[in-house]
Each structure stands twice: as C-alpha cells, then as structure tokens.
Design an enzyme around this catalytic site. Structure first.
Site, mmCIF file in Angstrom:
data_model
loop_
_atom_site.group_PDB
_atom_site.id
_atom_site.type_symbol
_atom_site.label_atom_id
_atom_site.label_comp_id
_atom_site.label_asym_id
_atom_site.label_seq_id
_atom_site.Cartn_x
_atom_site.Cartn_y
_atom_site.Cartn_z
ATOM 1 N N ARG A 15 0.833 -1.207 0.000
ATOM 2 C CA ARG A 15 0.000 0.000 0.000
ATOM 3 C C ARG A 15 0.870 1.261 0.000
ATOM 4 O O ARG A 15 1.045 1.906 -1.020
ATOM 5 C CB ARG A 15 -0.952 -0.030 1.206
ATOM 6 C CG ARG A 15 -2.127 0.935 1.092
ATOM 7 C CD ARG A 15 -1.814 2.366 1.497
ATOM 8 N NE ARG A 15 -1.326 2.489 2.861
ATOM 9 C CZ ARG A 15 -0.846 3.622 3.361
ATOM 10 N NH1 ARG A 15 -0.793 4.723 2.627
ATOM 11 N NH2 ARG A 15 -0.393 3.676 4.604
ATOM 12 N N ASP A 16 1.441 1.591 1.128
ATOM 13 C CA ASP A 16 2.238 2.813 1.249
ATOM 14 C C ASP A 16 3.442 2.778 0.307
ATOM 15 O O ASP A 16 3.854 3.810 -0.212
ATOM 16 C CB ASP A 16 2.697 2.964 2.706
ATOM 17 C CG ASP A 16 3.354 4.310 2.972
ATOM 18 O OD1 ASP A 16 2.927 5.308 2.369
ATOM 19 O OD2 ASP A 16 4.288 4.357 3.784
ATOM 20 N N HIS A 209 10.942 6.394 8.342
ATOM 21 C CA HIS A 209 11.551 6.432 7.016
ATOM 22 C C HIS A 209 13.070 6.561 7.163
ATOM 23 O O HIS A 209 13.554 7.099 8.150
ATOM 24 C CB HIS A 209 10.982 7.600 6.207
ATOM 25 C CG HIS A 209 9.612 7.335 5.667
ATOM 26 N ND1 HIS A 209 9.157 7.865 4.489
ATOM 27 C CD2 HIS A 209 8.586 6.575 6.149
ATOM 28 C CE1 HIS A 209 7.920 7.454 4.261
ATOM 29 N NE2 HIS A 209 7.550 6.677 5.264
ATOM 30 N N CYS A 240 10.940 8.527 -1.126
ATOM 31 C CA CYS A 240 10.577 9.661 -0.273
ATOM 32 C C CYS A 240 10.265 10.856 -1.161
ATOM 33 O O CYS A 240 11.129 11.311 -1.920
ATOM 34 C CB CYS A 240 11.719 9.998 0.681
ATOM 35 S SG CYS A 240 11.373 11.417 1.725
ATOM 36 N N ASN A 249 10.429 4.388 2.951
ATOM 37 C CA ASN A 249 10.157 3.394 3.984
ATOM 38 C C ASN A 249 11.369 2.515 4.274
ATOM 39 O O ASN A 249 12.096 2.121 3.367
ATOM 40 C CB ASN A 249 9.004 2.487 3.530
ATOM 41 C CG ASN A 249 7.680 3.202 3.508
ATOM 42 O OD1 ASN A 249 7.270 3.787 4.497
ATOM 43 N ND2 ASN A 249 7.009 3.163 2.369
#
Length: 302
Positions: A15-16, A209, A240, A249
C-alpha cells in the site's frame, strides 16, 4: 526497560510502498506480492487503500486485489480508509481492519488533505462509528511526528495531542510516523516517552523512514521504550517524495534481520521475505532497497 520478546511488523509495502512508486503495478503482481508476504509468515499486511483514484491511481484496484489474494490463517489484511465511503468499500472488499490518518503538523495537513488537523479528525467520526457497528478495529496513523517539510521541527506534545484524540475516538493502536525521516534516536525516545504519558505503550507503533539513514536506530530506540509494533516496507518500496533519490520506507528485511539478531520473535521467514522483495524489485526494474537482501545476493554471486 528491557527489550520486548516479540514484535508485530506491519507490512506497508503493498500500500504505502507501491502508491509512491512511479511505475504502475498490475493487480496480478500486487496479489502475487501479498501472497508471497503471507507465505513468508508476515502477520499483518496493508493490502491497499480506498481513496479516490484521481489522487492515488496506484490504489485504484484495491477491491480486486482483496478478492484475489490467498488469505493465510492468522494474518490480518488491512486497508487505509480516509472517509466513510472508503470504509464501506473496504468492508465490502473483506478488509479485516482499517486505518485512518492524521498529521501532527498543520502545514502538512493543509497541503496533504486540504484541511486543518482538527477538521481531518472530525472526518473520521462516521468511520469510527461504522467500524464499531461492523466490529472492525481501526488503526490510526499520525504523520510528521519528528519533523515536517513545511513547519520544521514538531513538538512531541503536539504529537501527543493528535494521538490522544485518535485514541479517544477508538483507534486501538496509534502509529507515529517520521514521514521525512529526519528523526534521531534521542528525539524518538523523547517522543515515545511523551506520548506514552497519555496512551499505553502497547497501543503505540513506530513508522520510520530511512531518508537520513536513521530508521533502524530509531526502531531500536523504540524497542528500548517498550514499543512492540513497527511499520516497514518489503524491499524498501516507496520513495521519499521530499528528498529526491533518497530512500523512504525502511526495508522490512533489514528490520527483521536486526530483530532476529536481538532474539526478538516475529514469526517471519527472512529468506522467504527476501525472495518476495527481490521478485517485486525485479518487476520494478530496480535493485531491492534492502541492504540485507543486496548483501545476501552479493554473497551468492561470489
């Protein structure tokens, strides 16, 4: 405080991670990634999000991805749902849990979702009510907890205020996110100490992160504070958006390698996880963002 004996890793790569990748990924490949993660023993996977495809085109097929995955007993398959419509779609898709997100920074909230922090939290009220009625747990995210690209440094007390509101609404766990990766271990410990004055530590999580190379150190700092849940992304998926060329991440493989070295149980098979990360990285035509995966590959090549 002694280190925890077990940790929950929340896998956010599908997802992210993928929503921040420039290259489109087919639903079939997303399903394969999630099945690979399930087979590796990952116990919590964010499958997708139910947001407007205009804003997040990579997540447009989340319903079909939920329909196609092979669910493993004991694994939670979750979805991000910013509003009631998103929640209803997630419920119909069969999500086990949902998540909502707010920012600790007014500047980020205004630029990211075009409203104030308090307005964004108020939008979650119907989601929380509907989730309670459906018997689904809700996880809360707070972004920019250790720094904001617009407002700079964020006081820990400000983070605590936002986290406390989400907790009071019914979020069973609050994930504190260092969105731009500028946090350091000392600031991380202070953050958890401050927020833990209002929310039990076993209901807090960390989302770090690795933009400045501090993610693993910050996770270790969190462990020292008694935090037992951390978000991570297989192969470091997701760049990022605030630092060109920088990592986003933290890679799940790298976190797992560190936890294994500390004798902390997760139930995840590192070799199978590396294979899952390498497969999706090959699909994206780039090397894995995991240092552990790359080190293992280099050893095999020698």
């Amino acid at each position: 405080m002694s280190l925890p004996t077990s940790v929950k890793l929340v896998e956010v790569g599908a997802r992210d991670g993928l929503q921040n990748e420039a290259q489109p990924v087919s639903n079939t490949d997303k399903i394969r990634l999630i099945d690979d993660l399930s087979n590796a023993g990952v116990g919590y996977i964010e499958v997708g999000s139910f947001v407007s495809p205009t804003w997040v085109p990579q997540m447009a097929g989340s319903r079909d991805v939920f329909a196609g995955i092979q669910r493993r007993a004991g694994t939670t398959y979750a979805a991000l749902t910013p509003n009631l419509k998103g929640f209803e779609l997630a419920l119909h898709a069969g999500a086990d849990e949902v998540a909502v997100f707010a920012a600790a920074s007014e500047g980020f909230s205004q630029r990211n979702i075009n409203c104030s922090i308090s307005e964004s939290i108020k939008r979650f009220e119907p989601v929380m009510s509907a989730a309670a009625e459906a018997g689904l747990r809700v996880r809360g995210y707070v972004s920019c907890v250790l720094g904001c690209p617009y407002d700079g440094e964020i006081p820990a007390s400000q983070v605590a205020t936002v986290a406390r509101e989400l907790h009071a609404m019914g979020c069973y766990e609050i994930s504190l996110g260092d969105t731009i990766g500028t946090g350091t271990p000392g600031a991380t410990r202070n953050l958890f100490e401050t927020v833990a004055q209002h929310i039990p530590r076993n209901q807090l999580a960390g989302h770090f992160h690795d933009t400045y190379g501090q993610a693993l150190a910050n996770i270790y700092a969190g462990l020292l504070e008694g935090i037992q849940a951390f978000d991570s992304s297989v192969a470091g998926l997701g760049g990022c958006p605030y630092a060109k060329g920088a990592t986003g991440n933290v890679a799940t493989e790298d976190v797992l390698y560190m936890l294994n070295g500390l004798g902390i149980h997760t139930g995840i098979d590192l070799d199978a996880l590396i294979q899952a990360g390498n497969r999706i990285s090959t699909l994206l035509n780039r090397p894995s963002g995991s240092r552990v995966a790359n080190a293992r590959s280099n050893q095999l090549d020698q």
